[in-house]
Design an enzyme around this catalytic site. Structure first.
Site, PDB file in Angstrom:
ATOM      1  N   TYR A 170      40.288  25.112  47.787  1.00 14.82           N
ATOM      2  CA  TYR A 170      39.429  24.402  48.738  1.00 14.82           C
ATOM      3  C   TYR A 170      40.306  23.872  49.866  1.00 14.82           C
ATOM      4  CZ  TYR A 170      36.159  20.895  50.580  1.00 14.82           C
ATOM      5  OH  TYR A 170      35.348  20.139  51.389  1.00 14.82           O
ATOM      6  N   LYS A 179      44.714  12.635  52.238  1.00 20.10           N
ATOM      7  CA  LYS A 179      44.544  11.784  51.049  1.00 20.10           C
ATOM      8  C   LYS A 179      45.563  10.623  50.951  1.00 20.10           C
ATOM      9  CE  LYS A 179      41.424  14.831  48.728  1.00 20.10           C
ATOM     10  NZ  LYS A 179      41.338  16.282  48.953  1.00 20.10           N
ATOM     11  N   ASP A 227      48.625  24.025  52.013  1.00 21.82           N
ATOM     12  CA  ASP A 227      47.671  22.935  52.107  1.00 21.82           C
ATOM     13  C   ASP A 227      48.034  21.917  51.034  1.00 21.82           C
ATOM     14  OD1 ASP A 227      45.621  21.179  52.222  1.00 21.82           O
ATOM     15  OD2 ASP A 227      44.004  22.639  51.943  1.00 21.82           O
TER      16      ASP A 227
HETATM   17  C1  LIG Z   1      40.546  17.128  49.959  1.00 23.44           C
HETATM   18  C2  LIG Z   1      41.122  18.376  50.427  1.00 23.44           C
HETATM   19  C3  LIG Z   1      40.865  18.874  51.713  1.00 23.44           C
HETATM   20  C4  LIG Z   1      39.853  18.258  52.618  1.00 23.44           C
HETATM   21  O1  LIG Z   1      40.158  16.951  52.971  1.00 23.44           O
HETATM   22  P1  LIG Z   1      38.988  15.980  53.511  1.00 23.44           P
HETATM   23  O2  LIG Z   1      39.712  14.742  53.887  1.00 23.44           O
HETATM   24  O3  LIG Z   1      38.042  15.821  52.359  1.00 23.44           O
HETATM   25  O4  LIG Z   1      38.350  16.668  54.655  1.00 23.44           O
HETATM   26  C5  LIG Z   1      41.551  19.995  52.129  1.00 23.44           C
HETATM   27  N1  LIG Z   1      42.431  20.615  51.322  1.00 23.44           N
HETATM   28  C6  LIG Z   1      42.698  20.171  50.081  1.00 23.44           C
HETATM   29  C7  LIG Z   1      43.711  20.871  49.247  1.00 23.44           C
HETATM   30  C8  LIG Z   1      42.054  19.047  49.581  1.00 23.44           C
HETATM   31  O5  LIG Z   1      42.286  18.635  48.346  1.00 23.44           O
END
Ligand SMILES: *Cc1c(COP(=O)(O)O)cnc(C)c1O
Length: 425
Positions: free
Chosen positions: A142, A263, A235
């Site tokens: 994701y 995060k 990511d």
């Molecule tokens: C949470 C997450 C996102 C998206 O971040 P948001 O702040 O929710 O838009 C993208 N990549 C990874 C790996 C994530 O865990």
């Protein structure tokens, strides 16, 4: 659950599904969400006064636990001097210095307001830099909810059975190729057929439960990207400042071309970032022709919370202690599993963990089976009743904060063991 139930009834009339982010609806595990009144340390209290041990911490953001007094103090001081300026401020430079010091692969960084913004901007940058359009991702990973990523996406998209979203034009979707995680032959085949701008990956996946990429796979990926002039994007929105201070790239000793963060970085505020080599980052506006902007990007309050958090987690023993706590938890789960002879396992790195209802740890999205999901639902419900809050989906990782005490963990383990004794699987 009286007050929560009443609030959810009202919420459903006012918000789609009663929530502002889909997994929160509990629709995949059945039942209804509780509404949080307050949070402190590793604990949540709901509107009806019930307490929970929190193993999510706002999806990993609250690595220090909720309401850490040091962060509250920093925010309170900063907020008195202004909430947002829309003009440069010193804290933007301070946080950029910290990020680039911690991540050797990042020479320049741009701050944004969410992980989604970071990843969507990162692929725009990769496309601008390489002059190519196609991107490659992995099934079950994701990367936020931008159009290009809702192709076999993990997290809420998988949870709700729609890893491919409606509303994404076919023409967009055709620019994204998605292949199985940890499968290097599929990557090679995709590279032979397509001119790729970038490959984006969660180096340790946290949106299809907790799944490690294997060392050989990631090394090969790096080599293939370099040979074919494809940008490698890690990511690390979830794993950055979480599996170790400098993320998964530090554990695997592999340097991506671009890293996305979020995060933990915001200390609980809406913050994301993406960064990499100067040569690539200089393609961004105003230096270059790849446009990216944000009204609230780099605002002093969010930067202060981030700086405060990074200062604390940069201390020498921080991750050692956090890892010890997580390992105590996951190793004990494995012991419980073997002593009661059930199909259960667990794994962790830093302050992030996974619990699996299978003897072996999963290697990719397909390994999280329907059987796994149905056992998880029963497990989740019983834990919730007993005041233990895990993510309401079999496709999410769990998080331990430095505010969790050994007592919290042992209490949780006792509840898990009682459940295992009564449920053979
Ligand atoms: C949470 C997450 C996102 C998206 O971040 P948001 O702040 O929710 O838009 C993208 N990549 C990874 C790996 C994530 O865990």
């Amino acid at each position: 659950m009286k007050k929560s139930r009443e609030l959810f009834r009202k919420a459903k009339r006012l918000l789609p599904g009663g929530v502002n982010s889909p997994v929160r609806s509990f629709s995949s595990v059945g039942g209804e969400p509780f509404f949080v009144k307050k949070a402190k340390g590793a604990h949540l209290t709901d509107e009806d006064g019930k307490k929970y041990i929190d193993y999510i911490g706002s999806w990993g953001a609250q690595i220090l636990g909720h309401c850490d007094p040091r962060i509250i103090k920093i925010i309170s001081q900063t907020i008195k001097e202004g909430i947002t300026y829309g003009i440069p401020c010193k804290k933007e430079v301070v946080i950029a210095k910290k990020i680039t010091d911690i991540y050797p692969s990042i020479s320049k960084v741009r701050m944004v307001n969410s992980g989604t913004e970071a990843t969507m901007s990162a692929i725009r940058l990769a496309r601008g830099y390489t002059g190519r359009t196609k991107i490659l991702k992995f099934n079950g990973c994701y990367h936020g909810h931008a159009d290009s990523f809702l192709i076999k996406a993990g997290s809420g998209a998988s949870t709700l059975g729609s890893p491919d979203s409606k509303g994404v034009p076919k023409s967009f979707a055709s620019e994204t190729i998605s292949v199985p995680y940890n499968d290097i032959e599929s990557v090679k085949a995709a590279i032979r057929k397509n001119k790729l701008a970038c490959i984006i990956i969660e180096p340790i996946a946290g949106n299809m439960n907790f799944i490690r990429s294997n060392q050989f796979f990631l090394k090969e990926l790096r080599n293939l990207c370099s040979e074919n002039k494809i940008l490698l994007i890690f990511d690390e929105v979830m794993t950055g400042f979480r599996v170790s201070l400098a993320g998964a790239q530090n554990l695997y000793k592999i340097k991506p071309d671009i890293t996305t963060l979020g995060k933990v970085l915001g200390g609980g505020f809406p913050v994301g970032a993406f960064g990499g080599k100067s040569e690539i980052m200089n393609c961004l506006s105003p230096n270059g022709d790849v446009y990216q902007a944000g009204t609230l990007s780099g605002n002093p309050v969010a930067m202060a919370a981030g700086i405060g958090t990074l200062d604390i987690i940069s201390k020498k023993t921080y991750f050692k202690n956090l890892s010890k706590l997580s390992q105590h938890f996951t190793k004990s789960i494995s012991l419980i599993s073997s002593s009661h002879n059930v199909n259960m396992s667990a794994d962790s790195e830093g302050g992030m963990f996974g619990i699996y209802f299978s003897k072996n740890k999963p290697n990719n999205y397909k390994d999280i089976t329907d059987r796994n999901i149905s056992i998880f639902k029963k497990f989740f419900k019983q834990m919730l009743t007993q005041g233990i809050y895990f993510a309401p989906s079999a496709f999410e990782a769990g998080f331990i904060s430095s505010a969790h005490k050994i007592n919290d963990i042992d209490k949780t383990l006792n509840i898990i063991e009682d459940w295992v004794k009564k449920n053979k699987f």
